[in-house]
Design a protein around this motif. Structure first.
Motif, short mmCIF file in Angstrom:
data_model
loop_
_atom_site.label_atom_id
_atom_site.label_comp_id
_atom_site.label_asym_id
_atom_site.label_seq_id
_atom_site.Cartn_x
_atom_site.Cartn_y
_atom_site.Cartn_z
N ASP A 1 15.10 -7.31 -3.56
CA ASP A 1 13.74 -7.00 -4.02
C ASP A 1 12.71 -7.26 -2.94
O ASP A 1 11.77 -6.47 -2.75
CB ASP A 1 13.41 -7.81 -5.27
CG ASP A 1 14.12 -7.27 -6.51
OD1 ASP A 1 14.73 -6.19 -6.43
OD2 ASP A 1 14.08 -7.95 -7.56
N ALA B 1 12.96 -4.52 -0.35
CA ALA B 1 12.50 -3.21 -0.83
C ALA B 1 11.00 -3.15 -1.08
O ALA B 1 10.35 -2.14 -0.78
CB ALA B 1 13.25 -2.82 -2.10
N PHE B 2 10.42 -4.22 -1.63
CA PHE B 2 9.06 -4.14 -2.15
C PHE B 2 8.03 -5.00 -1.44
O PHE B 2 6.83 -4.77 -1.61
CB PHE B 2 9.06 -4.52 -3.64
CG PHE B 2 10.04 -3.74 -4.46
CD1 PHE B 2 9.93 -2.37 -4.60
CD2 PHE B 2 11.10 -4.37 -5.09
CE1 PHE B 2 10.83 -1.64 -5.36
CE2 PHE B 2 12.01 -3.66 -5.85
CZ PHE B 2 11.88 -2.28 -5.99
N GLU B 3 8.46 -6.00 -0.66
CA GLU B 3 7.48 -6.95 -0.16
C GLU B 3 7.45 -7.11 1.35
O GLU B 3 6.44 -7.59 1.88
CB GLU B 3 7.75 -8.34 -0.78
CG GLU B 3 7.69 -8.36 -2.29
CD GLU B 3 8.05 -9.72 -2.88
OE1 GLU B 3 7.87 -10.73 -2.17
OE2 GLU B 3 8.53 -9.77 -4.02
N PHE C 1 13.84 6.03 -3.12
CA PHE C 1 13.05 6.13 -4.33
C PHE C 1 12.98 7.59 -4.75
O PHE C 1 12.50 8.43 -3.97
CB PHE C 1 11.64 5.58 -4.11
CG PHE C 1 11.60 4.12 -3.70
CD1 PHE C 1 11.43 3.14 -4.65
CD2 PHE C 1 11.75 3.76 -2.37
CE1 PHE C 1 11.39 1.80 -4.29
CE2 PHE C 1 11.73 2.42 -1.99
CZ PHE C 1 11.54 1.44 -2.96
N THR D 1 12.56 -0.35 -10.18
CA THR D 1 11.44 -0.20 -9.24
C THR D 1 10.25 -1.10 -9.60
O THR D 1 9.28 -1.15 -8.85
CB THR D 1 10.93 1.25 -9.23
OG1 THR D 1 10.46 1.58 -10.54
CG2 THR D 1 12.03 2.21 -8.81
N LYS D 2 10.31 -1.80 -10.72
CA LYS D 2 9.25 -2.68 -11.21
C LYS D 2 8.08 -1.90 -11.82
O LYS D 2 7.04 -2.47 -12.14
CB LYS D 2 8.69 -3.61 -10.11
CG LYS D 2 9.71 -4.20 -9.17
CD LYS D 2 10.68 -5.13 -9.85
CE LYS D 2 11.62 -5.77 -8.85
NZ LYS D 2 12.66 -6.58 -9.47
N HIS D 3 8.25 -0.58 -11.98
CA HIS D 3 7.17 0.24 -12.52
C HIS D 3 7.31 0.44 -14.02
O HIS D 3 6.49 -0.03 -14.80
CB HIS D 3 7.12 1.60 -11.80
CG HIS D 3 6.74 1.50 -10.36
ND1 HIS D 3 7.10 2.43 -9.41
CD2 HIS D 3 6.04 0.55 -9.68
CE1 HIS D 3 6.64 2.06 -8.23
NE2 HIS D 3 5.99 0.93 -8.38
N CYS E 1 15.47 2.54 -8.14
CA CYS E 1 15.66 2.93 -6.75
C CYS E 1 17.11 2.64 -6.38
O CYS E 1 17.81 1.92 -7.10
CB CYS E 1 14.70 2.19 -5.83
SG CYS E 1 14.82 0.38 -5.90
N LYS F 1 13.04 4.10 2.49
CA LYS F 1 12.64 2.94 3.27
C LYS F 1 13.82 2.48 4.09
O LYS F 1 14.90 2.21 3.56
CB LYS F 1 12.15 1.80 2.37
CG LYS F 1 11.66 0.60 3.18
CD LYS F 1 11.06 -0.50 2.33
CE LYS F 1 10.55 -1.64 3.22
NZ LYS F 1 9.98 -2.75 2.44
#
Length: 350
Positions: A108, A111-113, A240, A271-273, A279, A308
């Motif tokens: 995570d 991928a996201f931070e 994604f 994806t936390k959305h 993803c 990414k």
């Protein structure tokens, strides 16, 4: 950079093919101008601590990293943050276990931070022990402290030997051992490695309690830039979907199949959305510098998904060095052959 700190940053390629920035510091403590006689190269490596973790054990298998300054930090996100703040050039974190699978927190953050890239991977055999303060017996244990990933690796043993015992979470196995050593409570134990038990003065109540004897964990070294190709590399990306439609994952995977690029892992993460929005983490053989890999990534990003890039780096594991050596010889022989063919091409005037 503040020159009063008497340090500079240079860029250099690591001997093992990884990219790193080396911290140069004045070891003399003097106030005069910096000179070559009083400089030493010190690479700073943050890792999931405290001292005694499996991450530290993995780090100590890498001679070039051990030669530097090692910095234990409390959590996986803090390892990333330490590197991003410039307090370390590299960071080492766990990413996958043979029994429990992926370390979700590491994926995570990648991928996201974070924009850090994987520099290399390190594989380590894992053996877990149940340890407690001297004088404690297995019958005395009423509570166990460890990290959740470790619990999953010895679930069958715990159900058989200590059914119903409370299990509490820690950030790492070494943190669990450290807390048990400091606790005044009776009947508390930790699941950790032999090194942590020794360091924090604990006694092993049971050894090798993992459910499978071929247990291993893979760690990744994080930093900036992309290591040079070695001939035996892995590339990691996260894709994604642009839209949730039938066949979207298949379309992504076909880009690899069409180029005969071997996939070594495909894994989905939220994806936390919204619920059901995923993803896909994809690992595959090859390096971004290779034309075929570059073409696959280019087409994937243009046609199929937002991509990414997480890194291209040397493959770990038994036989990896031999395979890289063989691959290097094959490439040299192939280059010589092509060079010889091109040398035969006549110019327009001939």
């Amino acid at each position: 950079m503040d020159l009063t700190k008497r340090c500079m940053i240079i860029e250099e390629v690591c001997p093992r093919g990884g990219f790193a920035e080396f911290h140069i510091r004045d070891d003399t403590g003097g106030g005069g101008p910096l000179g070559t006689s009083n400089l030493s190269l010190v690479i700073r490596v943050a890792y999931l601590g405290p001292e005694g973790t499996f991450t530290e054990e993995a780090l100590r298998t890498q001679a070039d990293l051990v030669a530097g300054e090692t910095i234990p930090v409390r959590s996986v996100p803090e390892v990333f943050a330490t590197v991003e703040r410039g307090e370390a050039e590299l960071g080492l974190v766990p990413i996958e276990n043979a029994i429990e699978g992926a370390v979700a927190l590491t994926l995570d953050v990648l991928a996201f931070e974070s924009e850090l890239l994987i520099q290399r991977e390190v594989d380590l055999p894992i053996s877990l022990n149940l340890c407690a303060r001297p004088g404690t017996t297995l019958r005395d244990v009423r509570s166990i402290l460890t990290m959740p990933m470790a619990v999953g690796q010895c679930r069958e043993w715990l159900e058989l030997k200590l059914p119903g015992v409370e299990v509490r979470a820690a950030n790492s196995t070494a943190e669990a051992a450290q807390e048990v050593s400091r606790s005044r409570k009776a009947g508390i134990a930790a699941i950790a490695n032999a090194g942590a038990a020794k360091k924090y003065g604990l006694k092993n109540l049971a050894t090798a309690i993992e459910d499978h004897d071929r247990n291993q964990t893979r760690f990744v070294l994080l930093g900036r830039g992309v290591p040079a190709p070695t001939g035996h590399d892995r590339t990691s990306i996260v894709c994604f979907q642009r839209s949730d439609r039938p066949g979207s994952l298949l379309a992504m995977l076909q880009e690899f199949a069409a180029r005969t690029i071997n996939l070594t892992k495909v894994e989905s993460r939220p994806t936390k959305h919204t619920l059901g929005d995923y993803c896909f983490f994809i690992d595959f053989e090859g390096h971004v510098s290779e034309p075929l890999v570059a073409d696959c990534l280019r087409t994937l990003a243009a046609k199929q998904a937002k991509v990414k890039f997480l890194g291209s780096y040397p493959v770990a594991g038994s036989g990896a060095v031999a395979r890289r050596s063989a691959a290097g010889k094959s490439w040299r022989d192939a280059n010589s052959w092509v060079d010889a063919l091109q040398a035969q091409v006549r110019s327009e005037d001939e």
